[in-house]
Design a protein around this motif. Structure first.
Motif, PDB file in Angstrom:
ATOM      1  N   PRO A 141       1.103  -1.122   0.157  1.00  0.00           N
ATOM      2  CA  PRO A 141      -0.107  -0.012   0.148  1.00  0.00           C
ATOM      3  C   PRO A 141       0.836   1.268  -0.024  1.00  0.00           C
ATOM      4  N   SER A 142       0.411   2.354  -0.530  1.00  0.00           N
ATOM      5  CA  SER A 142       1.172   3.610  -0.697  1.00  0.00           C
ATOM      6  C   SER A 142       0.275   4.785  -1.183  1.00  0.00           C
ATOM      7  N   SER A 143       0.615   6.005  -0.819  1.00  0.00           N
ATOM      8  CA  SER A 143      -0.187   7.268  -1.437  1.00  0.00           C
ATOM      9  C   SER A 143       0.329   7.238  -2.678  1.00  0.00           C
ATOM     10  N   SER A 190      -3.465   5.406   0.255  1.00  0.00           N
ATOM     11  CA  SER A 190      -3.811   3.957  -0.252  1.00  0.00           C
ATOM     12  C   SER A 190      -5.347   3.429  -0.109  1.00  0.00           C
ATOM     13  N   ASN A 248      -2.853  -0.831  -5.744  1.00  0.00           N
ATOM     14  CA  ASN A 248      -1.541  -0.807  -5.117  1.00  0.00           C
ATOM     15  C   ASN A 248      -0.584  -2.027  -5.420  1.00  0.00           C
TER      16      ASN A 248
END
Ligand code: SF4
Lengths: 483, 183
Positions: A230-232, A255, A334
Motif C-alpha cells: 500500500p502507498s499514497s 492507499s 497498489n
C-alpha cells in the motif's frame, strides 16, 4: 562531512544500481537498500547561464524522455516571462506543446513495454537470460517487435515535427513555441502509408492493452501479488479531475483513496513537498511535508495517475480505465505490476489525444508566442512518462539563472522502489545464505515495473546492471552477485 | 566469417545516444542480423566473456566507476568509438568542470529549496557503496585511446548507422560540414 574527492581512478565494481541486504542472527532481512550511484550537480552548474537556455540544457539530463524536461523548463519560463501557467499561451502554442508531449509519452511507453518489459512477459521471467531481451523478442515474436519499433518511431516523428529534432529538440521557448505544424506534416501522420498513420497506432495501442489483459488472466498471481504494497499516490490532474499529462493541479490520495493533497497550485509546491537526504544514495527521497519523512512518501507514474484521476478524457482509454478501476472496486490500485497495465492504457490515451490534436486546425495558426511582464521566479510541472516532474527556477536582473531545483519522476519513486526491493528480499532471502538467480531477476523485475530512468536517476533498456550484496549480522559479506 | 561483435555502454551521459541508435527504427531488425551484440544495456549480457570488434561509448567519465568501465571496454574491444558530445568532450555534465565539486554537492543536498528545511542535519551522500566522484568530467580520449569520434548531441540515427556500415565494410565515412558543426 563530504566524500574525499580524488581523480585517482579507483577500481570499483560496475553498476548504476546497487542493492545491499543485511541479515540478522536468524538469517532474516533487517535492512535492504537500493543505492543510486550517479551524481551530476546541474542545480549548481546551470547557475549563471541565461535563463532561455534552460529548456535545451536541462533536457540533456535524460535522452529517454528529453521532451519532459524540455517542456517543464519551458513552462517554468512561461511564468518568468509573464505568459502565465498552462492556459496562458496561445492556442497554437499550447496545442503544439501538447502534441509534442503526447508523442513523447507514446514513444516512451511503447519503448518501455516492448523493448523492456515484454521480454519478461513474452519469454518468461525465468527464461534464459541470453535470449530474454529485446533481440530475443525480435527473433521470436517478430510481428509484435515490429509493432513496438514502429510505435516508437511514430512518437519520435511527432516529436521531430513539433520540436525540430527527435532527441533534444528546440521547439518550446519561453512563452510559446517556435513553429506550427504544416499541412504536409499533419497529413503525413493522418494519412501516412501503412502502418505509419494515427489510426494504425490507435489500433495497435488497443491491441497492446488487450495483450496485457490476456497475460494478466493467465498469470494473475504474479501480476497481482509481486512486490505489491500500500502507498499514497501523487500526480497532476486537470481541475475537473480528468487525467491530464501536460498541465494541472497537484493531487495526492492515500492507499484507501482519501485525498491527502487537495488539488493545489503547482507554483506553491514548496509548501507541500520536501526532500530527505540519505547518506547511502545520491537520489533524494521526496515526501509530503504534512505527513513527515516517515509516512509522507508517495508513488508517481502511470499507476499513481490512474489512482488520482477520476476519468480519462478520451473514449477508448476511458473504457479501459473503467475496467481497470473495477478490478479494485474503485479503490486505489497498489499492485506494482499493474503499473504496466496503467502504462498501456495511457499509451492508448496518448494515441487518441494525438489524433484529436492532429485534426485541430489551431495547429496551423501563426500566433506562436505570448509576451507579458517579467517576474524572476517560476515553477513548471507536468506528468512525464515516469511521473510528476518539477522544475523550479529563479533568475537575477541580468537574466541569469540564480537557482534551479528539479524533482525528477524517478526520485519520487525512490522509497517505493526501495520497498519493492525489500518485499522481494524478504520473500526470497529470509533464512538464505546465498543469493539465488531467481532472486536476482526478481529484484530487477520489481525495479523495472517503475521504469526507472536512472540516467536521471539507470538504464532503461534491457536490464540495468545490478549488484546485490548480502551481509550477516556481524556485517560480514557472505555473498555477492552481479547480473 | 562470423558476425562482428559490438558492445555498448553509457557512462556519464543521458542515454540519448543509445536512443538515437534505436532511432534507426526498422533497420534495428537488419542490425541484429548484421552484428552480434555483446555486453550492452540493450541486452542481458553484463560482463565481457569474449573479445569484441567494436565498442560504442556514450558519455564521459565523472566517477571512478566510469573510468573502470571505460578501461574494461578498451581491454576488450578492438575499436572504440566515442559517440556524442559527452564522450568526445564531456558534454553537458562537464559544465561542472569550472566549479568546485563541493559547491555542486552543497547546492543539491543542503541549499536547494526542497532540502534547506528538510535536511537541517546536513546529511550528504557518503557511503562505501557510492563510487568516488572525479574532480572533473573527463572526455574518454583523456582516459584511454579512442579510435573514432562521431559528433552530435546525439549523433543522428542515420549517421550512427552509416558509421557502423562504413566500419563493417571498410569504407570511409563521409562527415558533411553540418554534421560536424550542428547535429
Ligand atoms: S551527447 Fe547528447 S545525447 Fe549523447 S549522451 Fe551526451 S547529452 Fe545525451
Amino acid at each position: 562531512m563530504t566524500k574525499k574527492i580524488t581523480i585517482e581512478p579507483v577500481t570499483r565494481v560496475e553498476g548504476h544500481g546497487k542493492v545491499t541486504i543485511h541479515l540478522d542472527d536468524n538469517g532474516n532481512v533487517v535492512q535492504s537498500r537500493l543505492h543510486i550511484v550517479e551524481f551530476r550537480g546541474f542545480e549548481r552548474f546551470v547557475q549563471g547561464r541565461p535563463y532561455w537556455e534552460a529548456p535545451v540544457l536541462v533536457q540533456r539530463l535524460c535522452g529517454i524522455c528529453p521532451v519532459s524536461h524540455h517542456l517543464a523548463a519551458a513552462k517554468a519560463l512561461d511564468v518568468i516571462v509573464g505568459a502565465g501557467t498552462g492556459d496562458g499561451l496561445t492556442v497554437t502554442g499550447e496545442k503544439m506543446r501538447r502534441l509534442m508531449h503526447y508523442g513523447q509519452t507514446f514513444q516512451s511507453h511503447a519503448l518501455h513495454f516492448f523493448h523492456l518489459a515484454s521480454p519478461d512477459l513474452l519469454l518468461g521471467i525465468d527464461a534464459d537470460p541470453a535470449i530474454r531481451n529485446v533481440i530475443g523478442v525480435i527473433k521470436e515474436f517478430k510481428d509484435l517487435a515490429v509493432q513496438g519499433v514502429m510505435m516508437r518511431k511514430f512518437g519520435q516523428e511527432i516529436i521531430a515535427a513539433t520540436a525540430g529534432k527527435k532527441i533534444h529538440g528546440t521547439g518550446a521557448i519561453p512563452g510559446g513555441i517556435n513553429k506550427n505544424l504544416s499541412i504536409e506534416e499533419r497529413d503525413s501522420f493522418l494519412k501516412g502509408a501503412d502502418p505509419m498513420n494515427i489510426d494504425k497506432m490507435i489500433e495497435w495501442a488497443q491491441a497492446s492493452v488487450d495483450l496485457f489483459k490476456g497475460y494478466h488472466k493467465d498469470h494473475t498471481d504474479l501480476i497481482d501479488n509481486f512486490a505489491a504494497f500500500p502507498s499514497s499516490h501523487l500526480s497532476l490532474v486537470r481541475k475537473d479531475g480528468a487525467l491530464d499529462l501536460y498541465h494541472g493541479v497537484i493531487r495526492a490520495v492515500d492507499s484507501e483513496g482519501k485525498k491527502i493533497l487537495h488539488d493545489v497550485d503547482s507554483q506553491d509546491y514548496l509548501k507541500y513537498i520536501g526532500e530527505e537526504v540519505k547518506s547511502w544514495s545520491y537520489m533524494k527521497f521526496p515526501y509530503l511535508l504534512e505527513y513527515g519523512k516517515k509516512d509522507g512518501w508517495y508513488r508517481v507514474g502511470p499507476l499513481a495517475r490512474l489512482n488520482t484521476a477520476e476519468f480519462i478524457p478520451s473514449p477508448m482509454a476511458q473504457k479501459e480505465f473503467e475496467i481497470f478501476k473495477a478490478y479494485t472496486n474503485g479503490k486505489p490500485n497498489n499492485m506494482s505490476m499493474h503499473m504496466h497495465w496503467a502504462r498501456l492504457i495511457e499509451l492508448l490515451h496518448s494515441a487518441e489525444m494525438m489524433k484529436e490534436l492532429l485534426n485541430d486546425p489551431d495547429l496551423q495558426k501563426n500566433d506562436l508566442v505570448v509576451k507579458g511582464t517579467k517576474t524572476n521566479e517560476g515553477v513548471g510541472m507536468l506528468e512525464a512518462p515516469r511521473g510528476t516532474l518539477f522544475h523550479h527556477y529563479r533568475i537575477n536582473d541580468n537574466d541569469q539563472i540564480e537557482m534551479a531545483n528539479l524533482i525528477v519522476s524517478t526520485t519520487s519513486n525512490n522509497e517505493p522502489m526501495n520497498l519493492a526491493v525489500r518485499s522481494v528480499a524478504e520473500s526470497y532471502m529470509n533464512g538464505q545464505k546465498e543469493i539465488t538467480e531467481p532472486m536476482m531477476n526478481a529484484v530487477e523485475v520489481a525495479i523495472r515495473a517503475y521504469d526507472p530512468c536512472l540516467s536521471c536517476a539507470t538504464h532503461a533498456l534491457g536490464k540495468m546492471p545490478l549488484e546485490v550484496s548480502l551481509f550477516d549480522s556481524k556485517n560480514l559479506l557472505i555473498d555477492k552477485k552481479r547480473t | 566469417m562470423s558476425k562482428p561483435i559490438v558492445a555498448t555502454t553509457a557512462l556519464a551521459s543521458c542515454f540519448g545516444c543509445h536512443m538515437s541508435l534505436l532511432d534507426i527504427d526498422e533497420k534495428i531488425l537488419d542490425l541484429v542480423e548484421l552484428v552480434e551484440f555483446h555486453k550492452s544495456p540493450i541486452d542481458d549480457i553484463k560482463k565481457f566473456t569474449k573479445q569484441c570488434d567494436i565498442g560504442i561509448i556514450e558519455g564521459g567519465c565523472c566517477n571512478s566507476e566510469n573510468v573502470h568501465v571505460l578501461k574494461d571496454f578498451r581491454k576488450n574491444c578492438k575499436i572504440l568509438i566515442s559517440v556524442g558530445e559527452c564522450a568526445i568532450m564531456g558534454g553537458l555534465p562537464a559544465l561542472r568542470n569550472g566549479i568546485p565539486i563541493k559547491e555542486c554537492i552543497d547546492e543539491a543536498y543542503l541549499n536547494g529549496p526542497t532540502v534547506v528545511e528538510s535536511n537541517k542535519e546536513g546529511i550528504l551522500p557518503n557511503d562505501d557503496e557510492l563510487p568516488m566522484l572525479l574532480d572533473k568530467v573527463y572526455p574518454c580520449h583523456e582516459v584511454v585511446k579512442i579510435d573514432y569520434y562521431l559528433p552530435g548531441c546525439p549523433p543522428r540515427a542515420e549517421l550512427i548507422w552509416e558509421a557502423l556500415v562504413a566500419l563493417l565494410t571498410g569504407n570511409e565515412l563521409k562527415l558533411p560540414y553540418e554534421v560536424v558543426k550542428f547535429d
